[in-house]
Design a protein around this motif. Structure first.
Motif, PDB file in Angstrom:
ATOM      1  N   THR A   1       0.868  -1.188   0.000  1.00 27.22           N
ATOM      2  CA  THR A   1       0.000   0.000   0.000  1.00 27.22           C
ATOM      3  C   THR A   1       0.909   1.244   0.000  1.00 27.22           C
ATOM      4  N   GLU A   2       0.297   2.398  -0.265  1.00 26.43           N
ATOM      5  CA  GLU A   2       1.055   3.650  -0.274  1.00 26.43           C
ATOM      6  C   GLU A   2       1.757   3.853   1.084  1.00 26.43           C
ATOM      7  N   GLU A   3       1.010   3.583   2.150  1.00 27.37           N
ATOM      8  CA  GLU A   3       1.570   3.776   3.502  1.00 27.37           C
ATOM      9  C   GLU A   3       2.788   2.853   3.727  1.00 27.37           C
ATOM     10  N   GLN A   4       2.645   1.620   3.269  1.00 23.74           N
ATOM     11  CA  GLN A   4       3.758   0.667   3.445  1.00 23.74           C
ATOM     12  C   GLN A   4       4.961   1.060   2.590  1.00 23.74           C
TER      13      GLN A   4
ATOM     14  N   LYS B   1       6.776   3.784   4.364  1.00 26.77           N
ATOM     15  CA  LYS B   1       7.497   3.242   5.519  1.00 26.77           C
ATOM     16  C   LYS B   1       8.770   2.530   5.060  1.00 26.77           C
ATOM     17  N   ARG B   2       8.682   1.708   4.018  1.00 24.17           N
ATOM     18  CA  ARG B   2       9.843   0.962   3.515  1.00 24.17           C
ATOM     19  C   ARG B   2      10.926   1.918   2.995  1.00 24.17           C
ATOM     20  N   LEU B   3      10.480   3.028   2.358  1.00 23.61           N
ATOM     21  CA  LEU B   3      11.469   3.987   1.848  1.00 23.61           C
ATOM     22  C   LEU B   3      12.182   4.707   2.989  1.00 23.61           C
ATOM     23  N   ARG B   4      11.411   5.034   4.036  1.00 24.90           N
ATOM     24  CA  ARG B   4      12.045   5.686   5.212  1.00 24.90           C
ATOM     25  C   ARG B   4      13.081   4.736   5.819  1.00 24.90           C
TER      26      ARG B   4
END
Ligand SMILES: Nc1ncnc2c1ncn2[C@@H]1O[C@H](COP(=O)(O)OP(=O)(O)OP(=O)(O)O)[C@@H](O)[C@H]1O
Ligand SMILES: Nc1nc2c(ncn2[C@@H]2O[C@H](COP(=O)(O)O)[C@@H](O)[C@H]2O)c(=O)[nH]1
Length: 403
Positions: free
Chosen positions: A272-275, A278-281
């Motif tokens: 999802t966009e949220e995930q 998070k993965r990019l951070r």
């Protein structure tokens, strides 16, 4: 020169007084290391032995049931045991195929000491002896979306008999095409936490909000298949494996840029966009840590996929110039029978037994060379060499010469 062998399980059919206040039906081996005696099995009813372990502490005077880590050997009809280096006992399963005949019970190795400290109780760990020269396991890390899975799949597809994937456990939900037991063991958090507490995991970490971990069994299954194990794990996991006794090589895969990493994650379409955010951070922190931590032996840039794959193959010595994993194991040895004796000269274990046919009785020997062994619990003890010494007819001269 050699050490006294432990009791032979098959000699004790009538049971014996073991002197430790333990009720014995026979069939145990009792091996003394420092101030402890390790009794293995005792569950024999003339049938199969189940490799249970009890420890008798000579100072405390009481039997202890330790926490037993690693895969326990399958039952057999008789075994022998011999102490190695004050921290480990070698077991030889009579009548078992050679790929299941040699087992190590680690009783005071660094891994066992560490587990004893963390679990706060007596611990022992089984590790099966694997013959031949399988190379070190490979740990592959890098930020989510960099292409670890893609590169590993290419390797496994091109070299299916050389490499085996360590199937991790995770609490995240399966993606569309993912199969339980193949891509991951998808599991409940409570189950995984319980297994972690019981010492069943080589490493584990909380990654992008889910729990991931490599079970000891996942690594053992690959070693048992005679393959080189590949672990796809995050940097925290790589740090834990680095600190463990699994002697591996560590490879970090870097993206060409954060923009390209984001593009790949979005194109994959599994989060999802949220995930994704998070993965990019997390990716920024992972890359920093990967580059500065000293955990990794090699760094590969995955810009052009084919070029990166070629570099990976070069690194592993499988780019066509050298093939490091192809030494075949000769299977022309007899199995060690149930009735045998065992002794030790330096790094060589001598398993001797008698065979007879109509005309002759002969003495035979299998020599187990431990000088090149690697690894150990958690996982397997690799690099055992075994060879036969030709039979001697009607007598035991050969045995006497050696022991
Ligand atoms: N060199 C490359 N150039 C372009 N696309 C690539 C390259 N390598 C991999 N990809 C693509 O990038 C996406 C992410 O790759 P992959 O799933 O292998 O990443 P990963 O590192 O295993 O991620 P995760 O840690 O989340 O499992 C996939 O769609 C894959 O096809
Ligand atoms: N520490 C561990 N990390 C693991 C393990 N298995 C996978 N991973 C890492 O998790 C992320 C996310 O994976 P995904 O499949 O959800 O995209 C990735 O970096 C993997 O390397 C493990 O057993 N231990």
């Amino acid at each position: 020169m050699g050490e006294a062998p432990a009791f032979f399980a098959h000699d004790l059919k009538e049971g014996f007084l073991n002197g430790f206040g333990l009720k014995s039906k026979g069939c145990e081996t009792a091996t003394v290391i420092c101030n402890k005696t390790y009794l293995v099995d005792g569950g024999c009813d003339g049938l199969l032995l189940s490799f249970q372990v009890q420890i008798f502490d000579h100072f405390k005077g009481t039997p202890i049931k330790p926490v037993v880590l690693g895969t326990i050997p399958n039952s057999c009809k008789g075994h022998s045991a011999i102490a190695l280096n004050e921290d480990c006992i070698l077991f030889i399963k009579g009548g078992s195929p050679l790929d299941d005949a040699f087992w190590f019970l680690e009783v005071d190795t660094p891994y066992v000491q560490e587990q004893r400290k963390s679990l706060g109780c007596e611990v022992v760990a089984w590790s099966k002896g694997v013959r031949g020269t399988v190379e070190k396991p490979i740990v592959v890390s890098g930020p989510s979306g960099v292409g670890k899975g893609t590169l590993i799949s290419m390797l496994m597809k091109e070299f299916p008999s050389l490499f085996g994937f360590s199937v991790s456990h995770t609490t995240r939900s399966p993606r569309n095409m993912e199969k339980d037991g193949l891509h991951y063991h998808f599991t409940e958090r409570s189950v995984m936490e319980k297994d972690i507490k019981e010492g069943k995991f080589l490493e584990f970490a909380s990654v992008h909000g889910n729990l991931y971990g490599t079970s000891v069994e996942a690594v053992e299954v690959v070693a048992d298949a005679g393959k080189r194990c590949i672990l796809d794990i995050d940097v925290q996991g790589a740090r834990s494996v680095r600190a463990s006794s699994l002697d591996a090589i560590f490879i970090f895969i870097c993206p060409p840029s954060m923009a390209e990493l984001e593009k790949r994650l979005r194109a994959r379409g599994t989060e999802t966009e949220e995930q994704i955010l998070k993965r990019l951070r997390n990716a920024e922190a992972e890359i920093k840590e990967g580059e500065s931590s000293g955990i990794f032996d090699h760094f590969l840039f995955n810009d052009n996929l084919e070029e990166c794959y070629l570099s990976l193959k070069k690194l592993l010595g499988i780019d066509g110039s050298v093939n490091t994993c192809t030494e075949s194991i000769s299977e022309d040895l007899d199995l060690p029978p149930i009735v045998h004796s065992v002794s030790r000269i330096d790094n060589k274990i001598i398993i001797s037994y008698r065979t007879s046919d109509l005309n002759n009785e002969s003495q035979k020997m299998i020599v187990l060379d431990l000088s090149s062994i690697k690894g150990g619990a958690p996982g397997r003890t690799r690099g055992l060499e075994a060879y036969a010494i030709d039979s001697v007819t009607n007598g035991s001269t050969m045995i006497n010469q050696i022991s």
